[in-house]
Each structure stands twice: as C-alpha cells, then as structure tokens.
Design a protein around this motif. Structure first.
Motif, short mmCIF file in Angstrom:
data_model
loop_
_atom_site.label_atom_id
_atom_site.label_comp_id
_atom_site.label_asym_id
_atom_site.label_seq_id
_atom_site.Cartn_x
_atom_site.Cartn_y
_atom_site.Cartn_z
N HIS A 134 -10.44 14.14 -17.71
CA HIS A 134 -11.74 13.79 -17.11
C HIS A 134 -11.84 12.29 -16.82
O HIS A 134 -12.46 11.88 -15.82
CB HIS A 134 -12.87 14.22 -18.04
CG HIS A 134 -14.23 14.08 -17.44
ND1 HIS A 134 -14.71 14.93 -16.46
CD2 HIS A 134 -15.23 13.17 -17.67
CE1 HIS A 134 -15.93 14.57 -16.12
NE2 HIS A 134 -16.27 13.51 -16.83
N GLN A 135 -11.24 11.48 -17.68
CA GLN A 135 -11.35 10.02 -17.54
C GLN A 135 -10.31 9.42 -16.59
O GLN A 135 -10.40 8.24 -16.25
CB GLN A 135 -11.23 9.37 -18.92
CG GLN A 135 -12.38 9.69 -19.85
CD GLN A 135 -12.10 9.32 -21.30
OE1 GLN A 135 -11.16 8.58 -21.59
NE2 GLN A 135 -12.92 9.84 -22.21
N ASN A 136 -9.34 10.21 -16.16
CA ASN A 136 -8.26 9.69 -15.31
C ASN A 136 -8.07 10.56 -14.06
O ASN A 136 -6.98 11.10 -13.82
CB ASN A 136 -6.95 9.63 -16.10
CG ASN A 136 -7.01 8.68 -17.26
OD1 ASN A 136 -6.79 7.48 -17.12
ND2 ASN A 136 -7.32 9.21 -18.44
N PRO A 137 -9.11 10.71 -13.27
CA PRO A 137 -9.02 11.63 -12.12
C PRO A 137 -7.94 11.25 -11.11
O PRO A 137 -7.36 12.12 -10.47
CB PRO A 137 -10.43 11.56 -11.51
CG PRO A 137 -11.01 10.27 -11.99
CD PRO A 137 -10.44 10.08 -13.36
N ALA A 138 -7.68 9.97 -10.97
CA ALA A 138 -6.69 9.54 -9.98
C ALA A 138 -5.27 9.98 -10.34
O ALA A 138 -4.41 10.08 -9.47
CB ALA A 138 -6.75 8.02 -9.81
#
Length: 274
Positions: free
Chosen positions: A32-36
């Motif tokens: 969730h915190q690293n979508p890229a």
C-alpha cells in the motif's frame, strides 16, 4: 545484493510472531505504501494467466500474497476447524504434503491451526512442498521454518521443484499420519490432468491419511473436484460442502481494506492404507 523485494520478504518473515496474519499485514502495508513499485492487477494477471502460471520473481510473489494469500489461509483454516480434531489422538510425528504449494500458505494455515489448538509442540512436522516456481518454493521454505521457530515446533522441510505431473512422493519415514493439502489449485487444467497419478500415490501412502482441498466455486474448480472425487473413490469418508466466507482483506484493485465474501468449495477425505 538482495533486491528491495527480497529485503521486504525477509522483513515480513521476521515480523511473523503471531502467525501468518502478521506476515500478510506486513506485506499489505508495504504494498500500500509503495504503489510505484507494485505490479498492476492486469500486468500480473496477463503474465501469470490469472495466477495459474508459476511465478518468476519476488515482485510477483508479493503481489500474489497480498491479493490472494489471506483468502487461501482463511479457507484452509475453516476446513480444518470444521473437519479435523487435532487434539484427539496426537501423533509423535505428522506429515504434510502441500501440492502446488506456492508460498506455503496452506501449510502455514495448518501450523497456525495446531498452535491455536495448543498442540503445536507435541508433534514433529515433516513437510513436503511441491511447486514449479523456485521463487515461491524458496519463500515457502523460509516462512515455514520461521513460523516453526516462533511456535517452537520441530519441522523438517523437503522441496520438489516440479509440476504435479512429475511429482514423486518419497515417503520412507515413520510418520503414520499424513495430511494432503490442495489449496486453490484444482481449477487449473494441468493440475486436473495430474490428479489420477497423484491419487494412486496418495492411496499407497501408509497409515492414516487426510486430504483437504479448497477453491472458490469456479466452474473450472467444479470440474477439478469431480475428478478428485472420482479418482479418490477409495476414501472411507468424504466431506464435501460449499461455504460462504466473509472476512476483511486488502483489495489490490481498490487499494484498500474491505469486507469480502466468497463461496468456497471445501473437500475433506480420509482413508487408511497398510
């Protein structure tokens, strides 16, 4: 040098102090915190043929566990709770064979279940993992050994990197009770083609045997369960039901937690072979 994805898997495995749920939640937080850095659902689905092809990278493994891991874990735990009383006749050693194990979620659910029932330390666990993906197999072995450490369980892990049609059950230990786990794989055509050969090997497994199979009630899965029941006609008991399961899980397509309901078909068989 480890990739960021490998480091995340290592970090999440170390966070697992209360069972698989800790690992899953850690993975969801990272995702969730690293979508890229994540795969999209369409990219993952296209490359893996909707999660039926073997995974080839840790990036795919992270997507898979976030998208499907909790559903797999919860359905196997539910089937165990409904059909198996692990506290009745506790064996000194238990064998688990996880067919098409992926990242070992079915085995982890079994270990969590033993811990919840207070019998995790009373039996040595001999685990056999069969899986064509080296990435998934390596993760499964790591997670099972880590959870065994957490629960104080004696576990030996044996890996076969192969498809199920090439699997050979080498069962020459003294285990007299074997659990055959098929988690979310009976809808796959290549698995269905391998079931007749696997059933013959299962029938020859000495001692008390239990087969536990789960899968969402897809049309393809229904065909797989039909083959399984047909080839396993030697079983003494067959418990076959569909349950509507509702639980909180992370939805990758919506990037949030929400309540999810699925109809799961669950099959338990048992038999004794001399």
């Amino acid at each position: 040098m480890p990739t960021p994805f490998q480091l995340q898997i290592d970090t999440a495995s170390e966070s697992m102090i209360g069972g698989f749920s800790d690992y899953y939640q850690n993975m969801v937080s990272y995702f969730h915190q690293n979508p890229a850095q994540n795969l999209s659902y369409s990219a993952f689905s296209n490359r893996t043929n909707r999660a039926t092809n073997a995974l080839i990278s840790e990036k795919e493994a992270i997507f898979y566990i976030v998208a499907y891991g909790w559903q797999h874990h919860q359905s196997m735990q539910h089937l165990l709770a409904e059909t198996i009383d692990v506290t009745s006749e506790i064996q000194e050693s238990l064998r688990v064979i996880d067919y098409g194990c992926g990242q070992g979620v079915a085995t982890l659910a079994f270990m969590d279940y033993l811990a919840q029932k207070g019998v995790a330390q009373q039996s040595a666990l001999e685990v056999h993992l069969i899986e064509p993906s080296k990435v998934s197999l390596d993760i499964a072995k790591r997670l099972i050994e880590r959870l065994a450490e957490v629960y104080g369980m004696q576990v030996s892990v044996h890996c076969q990197q192969c498809t199920l049609d090439d699997a050979v059950l080498r069962l020459d230990s003294e285990c007299r009770e074997t659990f055959h786990l098929l988690s979310n794989i009976v809808d796959i055509e290549t698995v269905q083609n391998a079931l007749p050969s696997l059933a013959k090997q299962m029938q020859s497994c000495a001692g008390k045997n239990f087969l536990l199979a789960t899968c969402p009630k897809y049309l393809q899965a229904q065909a797989g369960f039909h083959i399984l029941r047909q080839e396993m006609s030697f079983a003494d008991i067959c418990h076959d039901e569909c349950w509507d399961m509702t639980y909180q899980m992370y939805r990758v397509t919506q990037a949030c937690w929400n309540e999810y309901t699925s109809t799961q078909r669950m099959l338990m068989m048992d038999w004794t072979s001399s």
